[in-house]
Motif scaffolding. Structure first.
Motif, mmCIF file in Angstrom:
data_model
loop_
_atom_site.group_PDB
_atom_site.id
_atom_site.type_symbol
_atom_site.label_atom_id
_atom_site.label_comp_id
_atom_site.label_asym_id
_atom_site.label_seq_id
_atom_site.Cartn_x
_atom_site.Cartn_y
_atom_site.Cartn_z
ATOM 1 N N GLN A 1 23.552 4.625 40.647
ATOM 2 C CA GLN A 1 23.627 5.853 39.847
ATOM 3 C C GLN A 1 22.384 5.951 38.950
ATOM 4 O O GLN A 1 21.976 4.971 38.344
ATOM 5 N N ARG B 1 22.287 -0.887 41.450
ATOM 6 C CA ARG B 1 21.361 -1.237 42.532
ATOM 7 C C ARG B 1 20.225 -2.059 41.963
ATOM 8 O O ARG B 1 20.012 -2.104 40.758
ATOM 9 N N THR C 1 16.177 8.827 48.213
ATOM 10 C CA THR C 1 17.555 8.648 48.643
ATOM 11 C C THR C 1 18.561 8.998 47.556
ATOM 12 O O THR C 1 19.576 9.632 47.820
ATOM 13 N N TYR C 2 18.297 8.551 46.346
ATOM 14 C CA TYR C 2 19.241 8.741 45.249
ATOM 15 C C TYR C 2 18.590 9.570 44.152
ATOM 16 O O TYR C 2 17.413 9.390 43.845
#
Length: 122
Positions: free
Chosen positions: A1, A25, A110-111
């Motif tokens: 997040q 992550r 990606t995020y």
């Protein structure tokens, strides 16, 4: 997040520092980027940095005014914005990617964070 903070309203010529923290992550694995989107416009690249901050990249429109940096110990990337202009007004997003083939493209990332509003008044 990814969670951004630090947006707000500032007069032209002023400064803001945006922060973006990654949780859940391994932050040091990722290149980090900042993008922005103004109303009615496409999302555009602002700045990016590789996993260790060794290389940085900027859009021509912000070179010399904005500085991207990261602190891997704090899982955080920053965007220091100086000499702000009304045309810098936008929602600013941070994003991360494990790939650096095309670090300028939002498709590489990606995020994404939820965005933080920056408004520069004239």
């Amino acid at each position: 997040q990814l969670v951004e903070s630090g947006g707000g309203m500032v007069q032209a010529g002023g400064s803001l520092r945006l922060s973006c923290a990654l949780s859940g992550r391994s932050f040091s694995r990722y290149a980090m980027g900042w993008f922005r989107q103004a109303p009615g416009k496409e999302r555009e690249f602002v700045a990016a940095t590789t996993w260790n901050g060794g290389s940085t990249y900027y859009a021509d429109s912000v070179k010399g005014r904005f500085t991207i940096s990261r602190d891997n110990a704090k899982n955080t990337v920053y965007l220091q914005m100086n000499s702000l202009r009304p045309e810098d007004t936008a929602v600013y997003y941070c994003a991360c990617t494990a790939y650096t083939t095309n670090i300028y493209s939002p498709l590489t990332y990606t995020y994404w964070g939820q965005g933080t509003q920056v408004t520069v008044s004239s």
